[in-house]
Design a protein around this motif. Structure first.
Motif, PDB file in Angstrom:
ATOM      1  N   VAL A 184       0.865  -1.182   0.000  1.00  0.00           N
ATOM      2  CA  VAL A 184       0.000   0.000   0.000  1.00  0.00           C
ATOM      3  C   VAL A 184       0.900   1.229   0.000  1.00  0.00           C
ATOM      4  N   GLY A 185       0.810   2.016  -1.079  1.00  0.00           N
ATOM      5  CA  GLY A 185       1.611   3.231  -1.196  1.00  0.00           C
ATOM      6  C   GLY A 185       2.744   3.067  -2.184  1.00  0.00           C
TER       7      GLY A 185
ATOM      8  N   PRO B 239       8.885   5.782  -2.391  1.00  0.00           N
ATOM      9  CA  PRO B 239      10.135   5.034  -2.562  1.00  0.00           C
ATOM     10  C   PRO B 239      10.178   3.717  -1.782  1.00  0.00           C
TER      11      PRO B 239
ATOM     12  N   ARG C  98      -2.878   5.760  -4.108  1.00  0.00           N
ATOM     13  CA  ARG C  98      -4.062   6.626  -4.137  1.00  0.00           C
ATOM     14  C   ARG C  98      -4.009   7.671  -5.254  1.00  0.00           C
ATOM     15  N   LYS C  99      -2.829   8.175  -5.509  1.00  0.00           N
ATOM     16  CA  LYS C  99      -2.725   9.301  -6.447  1.00  0.00           C
ATOM     17  C   LYS C  99      -2.604   8.838  -7.893  1.00  0.00           C
TER      18      LYS C  99
ATOM     19  N   GLY D 265       5.245   7.568  -6.778  1.00  0.00           N
ATOM     20  CA  GLY D 265       6.505   8.210  -6.373  1.00  0.00           C
ATOM     21  C   GLY D 265       6.446   8.898  -5.026  1.00  0.00           C
TER      22      GLY D 265
ATOM     23  N   VAL E  92      -6.664   2.318  -0.424  1.00  0.00           N
ATOM     24  CA  VAL E  92      -6.965   1.233   0.515  1.00  0.00           C
ATOM     25  C   VAL E  92      -7.749   1.846   1.656  1.00  0.00           C
TER      26      VAL E  92
ATOM     27  N   ALA F 139       3.159   0.949   3.297  1.00  0.00           N
ATOM     28  CA  ALA F 139       4.186   1.917   2.879  1.00  0.00           C
ATOM     29  C   ALA F 139       3.498   3.232   2.540  1.00  0.00           C
TER      30      ALA F 139
ATOM     31  N   ALA G 259       6.903  -0.279   6.312  1.00  0.00           N
ATOM     32  CA  ALA G 259       8.126   0.111   5.594  1.00  0.00           C
ATOM     33  C   ALA G 259       8.146   1.623   5.409  1.00  0.00           C
ATOM     34  N   GLY G 260       9.345   2.185   5.355  1.00  0.00           N
ATOM     35  CA  GLY G 260       9.507   3.617   5.084  1.00  0.00           C
ATOM     36  C   GLY G 260       9.014   4.479   6.235  1.00  0.00           C
ATOM     37  N   MET G 261       8.488   5.654   5.905  1.00  0.00           N
ATOM     38  CA  MET G 261       8.061   6.613   6.935  1.00  0.00           C
ATOM     39  C   MET G 261       6.979   6.046   7.838  1.00  0.00           C
ATOM     40  N   THR G 262       6.261   5.060   7.346  1.00  0.00           N
ATOM     41  CA  THR G 262       5.264   4.405   8.196  1.00  0.00           C
ATOM     42  C   THR G 262       5.914   3.862   9.461  1.00  0.00           C
TER      43      THR G 262
ATOM     44  N   GLY H  19      13.614  14.059   6.614  1.00  0.00           N
ATOM     45  CA  GLY H  19      13.740  15.006   5.511  1.00  0.00           C
ATOM     46  C   GLY H  19      14.257  14.346   4.240  1.00  0.00           C
TER      47      GLY H  19
ATOM     48  N   PHE I 265      17.077   9.909   1.433  1.00  0.00           N
ATOM     49  CA  PHE I 265      16.146   8.843   1.056  1.00  0.00           C
ATOM     50  C   PHE I 265      16.710   7.435   1.193  1.00  0.00           C
TER      51      PHE I 265
END
Ligand code: 48F
Length: 258
Positions: A29-30, A33, A54-55, A59, A125, A166, A221-224, A235, A238
């Motif tokens: 989901v998402g 990156p 969603r978008k 990216g 989702v 994600a 994963a990631g910022m989640t 920031g 990446f």
């Protein structure tokens, strides 16, 4: 040129892909990156993967680099991932590598799709499926247009061996799980704690270290990861997003092989 043939080609091909993705090994989901990297590494191993974004554009937050200066920075550890994707980068000073954000997103998206991940954009989702063994076993999907227009249209559901959240700063899948079911995720409070103020060094290290299963069948994963565990934000560096995506793929693969 017959417009009806063109229309049939699009509708039929899309529906074939959608039908074939009703049951997948991993659902991401998402399409930022972290999600794209996870989808790539899982697909490359032969797992059946679908990714929902969603978008319109894939990216996430990578396109804009830092404050719309469309460059990104990665640290030494993540440079091999840029190279794996064929993304050009140059060393700005020891330990800091700069890449073009547009090239980076394009490569992540292209290589994930080429590896076999089915990418569904414009899909949100809105819920998870949980079964008797108290495990996330699928996702509930709707068109983003339905969400945006506040239409009362029921969603559709897919089954998945595991789910990777994600969704970035809002940790949407983890949040809806805790909110709707009262169940706890693996953070120290059991809730999605929310990201803390900027601290690149700590955030980058912890986002990778804490990547993993947060509820049976659900990985972050990631910022989640930062949002779930109440870690600082980092920031426009990446590397952590790429390393976290790769680690989530490794953990999901191990889970699926069991
Ligand atoms: O925000 P996003 O890029 O998350 P990420 O992969 O990377 C974070 C970085 O971009 C940056 C940062 C670190 O350097 O601080 O912000 O962790 O991508 C998340 C994507 O998930 C989509 C959202 O539109 C975005 O493209 N998304 C969020 N919620 C949903 C969703 C949802 N419920 N359904 C489908 N897509």
């Amino acid at each position: 040129m017959d417009e009806i043939i063109i229309s049939r080609a699009i509708a039929k091909s899309f529906m074939d892909d959608f039908m074939d993705s009703m049951e997948v090994d991993a659902a991401v989901v998402g399409g930022g990156p972290a999600g794209l990297t996870a989808a790539y590494y899982l697909s490359r191993q032969g797992f059946k993967v679908s990714l929902y974004e969603r978008k319109l554009s894939i990216g996430g937050g990578m396109w804009g680099g830092g404050m719309m200066f469309n460059k990104i920075v990665v640290q030494d550890d993540a440079r091999p991932i840029l190279e794996e994707f064929g993304i050009a980068c140059r060393e700005y000073q020891p330990g800091y590598h700069v890449a073009d954000s547009v090239e980076a997103v394009s490569a992540l998206c292209y290589r994930a799709a080429k590896a076999g991940a089915r990418i569904f954009n414009l899909v949100s989702v809105e819920d998870v499926m949980i079964r008797e063994n108290d495990r996330v076993t699928g996702l509930v999907l709707n068109w983003s247009a339905v969400e945006l227009a506040h239409l009362h249209v029921d969603p559709l559901t897919i089954r998945s061996g595991c789910v990777i959240d994600a969704t970035g700063h809002d940790a949407e899948v983890c949040s809806l799980l805790t909110r709707k079911t009262g169940r706890k995720v693996s953070s120290s409070t059991g809730q999605v704690m929310g990201e803390k103020p900027m601290w690149a060094e700590l955030a980058e290290r912890e986002t990778v270290e804490r990547t993993g299963e947060v509820f049976p069948g659900l990985l972050a994963a990631g910022m989640t990861v930062n949002a779930v565990h109440g870690l600082p934000r980092m920031g426009p560096i990446f590397g952590g997003m790429l390393l976290s995506g790769r680690k989530a793929a490794e953990m999901a693969a191990a889970m699926l092989k069991k």
